[in-house]
Design an enzyme around this catalytic site. Structure first.
Site, PDB file in Angstrom:
ATOM      1  CG  ASP A  87      55.372  32.222  56.485  1.00 45.43           C
ATOM      2  OD1 ASP A  87      54.291  32.641  56.946  1.00 45.43           O
ATOM      3  OD2 ASP A  87      55.912  31.178  56.907  1.00 45.43           O
ATOM      4  CD  GLU A 152      51.121  28.940  59.924  1.00 50.93           C
ATOM      5  OE1 GLU A 152      50.375  28.170  60.551  1.00 50.93           O
ATOM      6  OE2 GLU A 152      51.511  28.691  58.757  1.00 50.93           O
TER       7      GLU A 152
END
Ligand code: BES
Ligand code: MN
Ligand code: MN
Length: 463
Positions: A87, A152
């Site tokens: 991400d 994250e």
């Protein structure tokens, strides 16, 4: 390794093209408008790792999926757990990008795109190194487990549930992830031509403070001076958190801070660091921070307080005489090893309640928190990493700490009893979380090479 090295040379362009293709997928985890593109990035990575012959799973979570994959165990050889994240941060402010964030552009030997260094470009080096190894050498010398998450940048909700065993389907997560060492490439080198092993990270605790005053916005002339203005209150409360020497005023805040040892101070001082060049890099005319500490000490080994967002009152064109009904701020502390998130949160809450002025009600919302990390000296895998980086970069790494946070490192230690090697291939000026994020293609290829040598070096350690 001759065949291996020529494979890397022959496939340079293709690795770059594959990375660029992955970078077009806008895997912005925090914004639900991008759920489809997050999934697309996850699918791409899943298929890529699956094609290496790894046993690959897409683990669905409360948030975005985790990709977990493993190669076969190798008797008497170590197992490595490679963590990364697919991400990325939102790209705003968009108008400051020279080329669009999800249209990778190669300029001066760098690829510019959101996620180039944080973390797609760095993490994929470990996948490409496996591909090159298998194509030229054959079976891997160690077992590799990939654990790649998609949250994250927004708190790792799904990963925490996974590590707590919520998605166990007959296999206990601690056994599934069992490894001798974890490897993460999600930080930086010390400088160009100065690769590094990062042996420490700061922790973080992140808050949102909301202040409520009158039931609606008021005329500041008619009512100002007779009730507390939430924006004034917020400014005063935030200002009370830190003094002009950069010392945080929360009672007990420094109680558990491990002071820097003389040896570490010396080690930092021996690194070549130029405050003027640093000022230039950041576009500031002076530096500031906690009195009595050098810039590197302030960045790597001292706790800090930063306001991350601030809002209240009129923001439009011209002037509006308003006494706002509400004010709010997001702020965070970077923590150093041994500081305790819960203790600090409790003490902060207590302090803010005490200084909250009359006529204001406050809400303090806790976002994520994680302690700092230092890798115990003498970790046997550090030597292997050092040798691998020497092969990949043609230069032995220096040992540094970093001011950023990678919360999962603590979970690996606490829940899985695994230490982590932080091997960053990025540079300090790669602009992660900022406009014009980039990653040097030379560093990308050196990362792939170092990664393969890491498998080789770790394979020499018998367990
Ligand atoms: N890759 C960074 C962490 C990082 C940045 C480590 C620079 C070392 C140097 C990671 O993706 C990140 O952004 N972490 C967040 C933590 C989080 C809880 C949102 C951070 O440090 O702000
Ligand atoms: Mn990252
Ligand atoms: Mn990040």
């Amino acid at each position: 390794m001759a065949a291996f090295e020529s494979y890397l040379t022959d496939n340079r362009k293709r690795f770059e093209q594959d990375l660029c293709h992955w970078l077009t997928m806008a895997s912005i985890s925090t914004d639900s408008a991008y759920t489809g593109q997050v999934r697309q990035a996850a699918d791409w990575l899943h298929d890529r790792i699956d094609s290496l012959g790894f046993k690959t799973e897409m683990i669905e979570t409360c948030g975005h999926p985790i990709i977990y994959a493993e190669s076969p165990p190798i008797p008497n050889a170590p197992t490595v757990l490679v963590y990364g994240h697919y991400d990325v941060q939102p790209p705003d402010p968009l108008d400051e990008w020279l080329t669009p964030p999800f249209e990778p552009s190669i300029r001066d030997g760098n690829v510019f795109a959101r996620g180039a260094t944080d973390d797609k470009g760095q993490m994929i080096t470990h996948v490409f190194s496996v591909e090159a190894w298998q194509a030229t050498i054959g079976d891997l010398p160690i077992q590799i487990k990939f654990l790649i998450e998609g949250e994250e940048e927004c708190g790792s909700g799904g990963l925490h549930e996974f590590l707590d065993g919520k998605y166990d389907h007959g296999q206990v997560v601690t056994e599934k992830l069992a490894a001798d060492i974890a490897v993460i490439s999600d930080c930086s080198q010390y400088g160009p031509g100065m690769p590094a092993i990062t042996y420490g990270l700061r922790g973080i605790c992140y808050f949102e403070l909301l202040l409520h005053g009158p039931s609606q916005d008021l005329h500041s002339g008619a009512f100002g001076g007779s009730v507390t203005n939430p924006a004034n209150a917020l400014s005063q409360m935030l200002a009370s958190i830190i003094d002009s020497d950069g010392k945080i005023q929360i009672p007990g805040f420094y109680d558990d801070v491990l002071p820097l040892t003389e040896a570490e101070k010396k080690q930092f001082a021996e690194l070549d660091f130029d405050n003027d060049a640093y000022m230039k890099q950041l576009g500031v005319n002076d530096l500031s921070g906690e009195t009595g500490y050098s810039t590197l000490e302030r960045r790597w080994a001292r706790p800090t307080f930063d306001v991350n967002g601030l809002w209240s009152g009129y923001q439009g064109e011209g002037a509006k005489t308003v006494l706002p009904a509400h004010a709010g701020a997001k702020f965070s502390f970077r923590l150093v090893p041994n500081q305790n998130v819960d203790k600090i949160t409790a003490s902060l809450r207590d302090m803010l309640q005490k200084i909250c002025p009359p006529g204001i009600t406050m809400e303090l919302v806790e976002h994520h928190g994680a302690p700092g990390f230092v890798l115990p000296l003498g970790n046997p895998f550090m030597q292997a990493a050092s040798e691998a980086i020497n092969q990949g970069f043609g230069q032995k790494p220096v040992h540094i700490r970093s001011g950023g946070s990678i919360p999962v490192v603590n979970s690996f230690g606490n829940k899985l009893n695994i230490d982590t090697l932080l091997l960053g291939w990025g540079q300090d000026d790669d602009n992660p979380h900022s406009p014009n994020e980039k990653f040097s293609l030379d560093d990308f290829h050196r990362g792939i090479k170092s990664s393969a040598y890491l498998w080789q070096e770790i394979g020499k350690i018998s367990i």
